[in-house]
Design a protein around this motif. Structure first.
Motif, PDB file in Angstrom:
ATOM      1  N   ASP A   1       4.733  -6.286  -9.439  1.00 10.63           N
ATOM      2  CA  ASP A   1       4.090  -5.352 -10.360  1.00 10.63           C
ATOM      3  C   ASP A   1       4.930  -5.141 -11.609  1.00 10.63           C
ATOM      4  OD1 ASP A   1       6.011  -4.094  -8.787  1.00 10.63           O
ATOM      5  OD2 ASP A   1       5.036  -2.137  -8.898  1.00 10.63           O
TER       6      ASP A   1
ATOM      7  N   ARG B   1       0.842  -1.190   0.000  1.00 15.63           N
ATOM      8  CA  ARG B   1       0.000   0.000   0.000  1.00 15.63           C
ATOM      9  C   ARG B   1       0.875   1.237   0.000  1.00 15.63           C
ATOM     10  NH1 ARG B   1      -4.652   0.059   4.336  1.00 15.63           N
ATOM     11  NH2 ARG B   1      -5.099   1.890   3.045  1.00 15.63           N
TER      12      ARG B   1
ATOM     13  N   GLN C   1      -4.521  -1.704 -16.798  1.00 11.07           N
ATOM     14  CA  GLN C   1      -5.148  -1.216 -15.576  1.00 11.07           C
ATOM     15  C   GLN C   1      -6.377  -2.028 -15.194  1.00 11.07           C
ATOM     16  OE1 GLN C   1      -5.675   3.038 -16.379  1.00 11.07           O
ATOM     17  NE2 GLN C   1      -3.937   3.445 -15.049  1.00 11.07           N
TER      18      GLN C   1
ATOM     19  N   TRP D   1      -4.732  -5.041 -13.488  1.00 12.39           N
ATOM     20  CA  TRP D   1      -3.973  -4.703 -12.276  1.00 12.39           C
ATOM     21  C   TRP D   1      -4.322  -3.276 -11.847  1.00 12.39           C
ATOM     22  CZ3 TRP D   1      -1.624  -7.462 -16.304  1.00 12.39           C
ATOM     23  CH2 TRP D   1      -1.219  -8.746 -15.988  1.00 12.39           C
ATOM     24  N   PRO D   2      -5.541  -3.050 -11.374  1.00 12.38           N
ATOM     25  CA  PRO D   2      -5.980  -1.685 -11.050  1.00 12.38           C
ATOM     26  C   PRO D   2      -5.205  -1.054  -9.897  1.00 12.38           C
ATOM     27  CG  PRO D   2      -7.556  -3.317 -10.256  1.00 12.38           C
ATOM     28  CD  PRO D   2      -6.583  -4.058 -11.102  1.00 12.38           C
ATOM     29  N   GLN D   3      -4.540  -1.868  -9.084  1.00  9.84           N
ATOM     30  CA  GLN D   3      -3.808  -1.332  -7.944  1.00  9.84           C
ATOM     31  C   GLN D   3      -2.420  -0.826  -8.313  1.00  9.84           C
ATOM     32  OE1 GLN D   3      -4.185  -4.430  -8.679  1.00  9.84           O
ATOM     33  NE2 GLN D   3      -2.318  -5.582  -8.271  1.00  9.84           N
ATOM     34  N   VAL D   4      -1.978  -1.065  -9.545  1.00  9.66           N
ATOM     35  CA  VAL D   4      -0.627  -0.689  -9.974  1.00  9.66           C
ATOM     36  C   VAL D   4      -0.675   0.645 -10.709  1.00  9.66           C
ATOM     37  CG1 VAL D   4       1.380  -1.335 -11.354  1.00  9.66           C
ATOM     38  CG2 VAL D   4       0.079  -3.099 -10.143  1.00  9.66           C
ATOM     39  N   GLY D   5       0.031   1.629 -10.186  1.00  9.89           N
ATOM     40  CA  GLY D   5       0.129   2.916 -10.859  1.00  9.89           C
ATOM     41  C   GLY D   5       1.233   2.904 -11.899  1.00  9.89           C
TER      42      GLY D   5
END
Length: 307
Positions: free
Chosen positions: A281, A91, A117, A120-124
């Motif tokens: 990631d 996080r 995205q 893997w929506p949590q990866v910026g």
């Protein structure tokens, strides 16, 4: 006993300036002013009690002490960067960073990022399109996408896809220059050049043995997308690069002038920083990008082959 360390921000200035042999280029890379780099290095020299650079007018070179010191600083910064990259992603983890040329980013990478995205929506993801040289790992990039004839020594390069070169112009321009059979005489056309391209019109004419065509004139741009827009505006014929020009070909804004494209000598490569395989990631992004590249390359081959 505490370690005796010089000002740490100044070390970053020193490493970049020593690598580029230029305060101006170091400033552009670090997104600061040349004055900030110069003052930082002066402060570093004062703290160390040695002169690191010889300044002769506009010429900048490392002194013997600076040349001896630079590899230690570069290695130390690299170790910090590698250690940071290998921290587990959790996080609040930083976004993965990709360096990519503007036209490729806009026309190939960005239209596909939604698919990454969604999985893997949590990866910026941070995309940098500046034209500066990337130094792994101290610049903080995880990946770079580069156009090259071959991989460079000392880095992890993976081929993504090649380029297919094809003359393109607007439908109206082709109609104006074409004969009754639809053939366009490129000797009568205004050729649009991309000054930064390692392969341009000379490569096309060499393959087709059309050395008598004059290629010195015409319009010149420093970006592929500007050349494509000029061709779509009816200003001449550009040497399209597939897949970069696929959008205009699909919409009809541009049409192919020749029947068959030629394969370019250059290809797009994914360059990875050391330690990119240590984070889940980064592994996911690399695997996704290679899959997208494979599909793109296959689509380009199918389109080039025709029905």
């Amino acid at each position: 006993m505490a370690l005796r360390l010089p000002p740490l921000p100044a070390l970053r200035f020193f490493e970049a300036a020593g690598r580029h042999k230029s305060f101006k280029l170091a400033a552009a890379e670090l997104n600061v002013t040349p004055s900030a780099v110069s003052h930082g290095i002066v402060g570093l020299e004062q703290a160390l009690g040695v002169t690191l650079f010889a300044r002769n007018g506009r010429t900048l070179s490392l002194t013997a002490a600076g040349a001896d010191y630079l590899p230690y600083v570069a290695e130390a910064l690299s170790l910090i960067a590698i250690g940071t990259q290998r921290l587990p992603a959790g996080r609040g983890a930083r976004a993965l960073a990709v360096s990519c040329a503007p036209t490729l980013a806009a026309r190939w990478l960005l239209p596909r990022l939604q698919r990454f995205q969604s999985r893997w929506p949590q990866v910026g993801v941070t995309v940098d399109t500046s034209h500066r040289q990337v130094g792994f790992p101290v610049d903080g990039f995880d990946f770079a996408i580069r156009l090259s004839r071959a991989p460079a020594v000392g880095a992890r390069w993976t081929r993504l896809f090649g380029q297919r070169l094809i003359p393109v112009c607007s439908p109206a321009y082709r109609a104006r220059l074409g004969d009754g059979a639809g053939h366009v005489d490129l000797g009568r056309a205004s050729l649009i050049h991309v000054m930064t391209a390692s392969e341009d019109w000379q490569a096309w004419f060499d393959v087709h043995e059309l050395g008598e065509v004059e290629i010195a004139g015409g319009l010149r741009f420093d970006e592929f997308h500007l050349a494509f827009e000029a061709a779509a505006a009816g200003l001449g014929v550009a040497l399209g690069r597939r897949p970069l020009v696929d959008r205009e070909l699909a919409s009809g804004a541009l049409v192919e002038v020749a029947a068959q494209p030629i394969s370019g000598d250059t290809a797009y490569w994914l360059v990875s920083a050391d330690g990119a395989d240590q984070r889940s990631d980064l592994r996911a992004f690399k695997a996704w990008l290679l899959k997208e590249a494979q599909a793109s390359d296959a689509d380009a081959v199918t389109a080039a082959a025709g029905p």
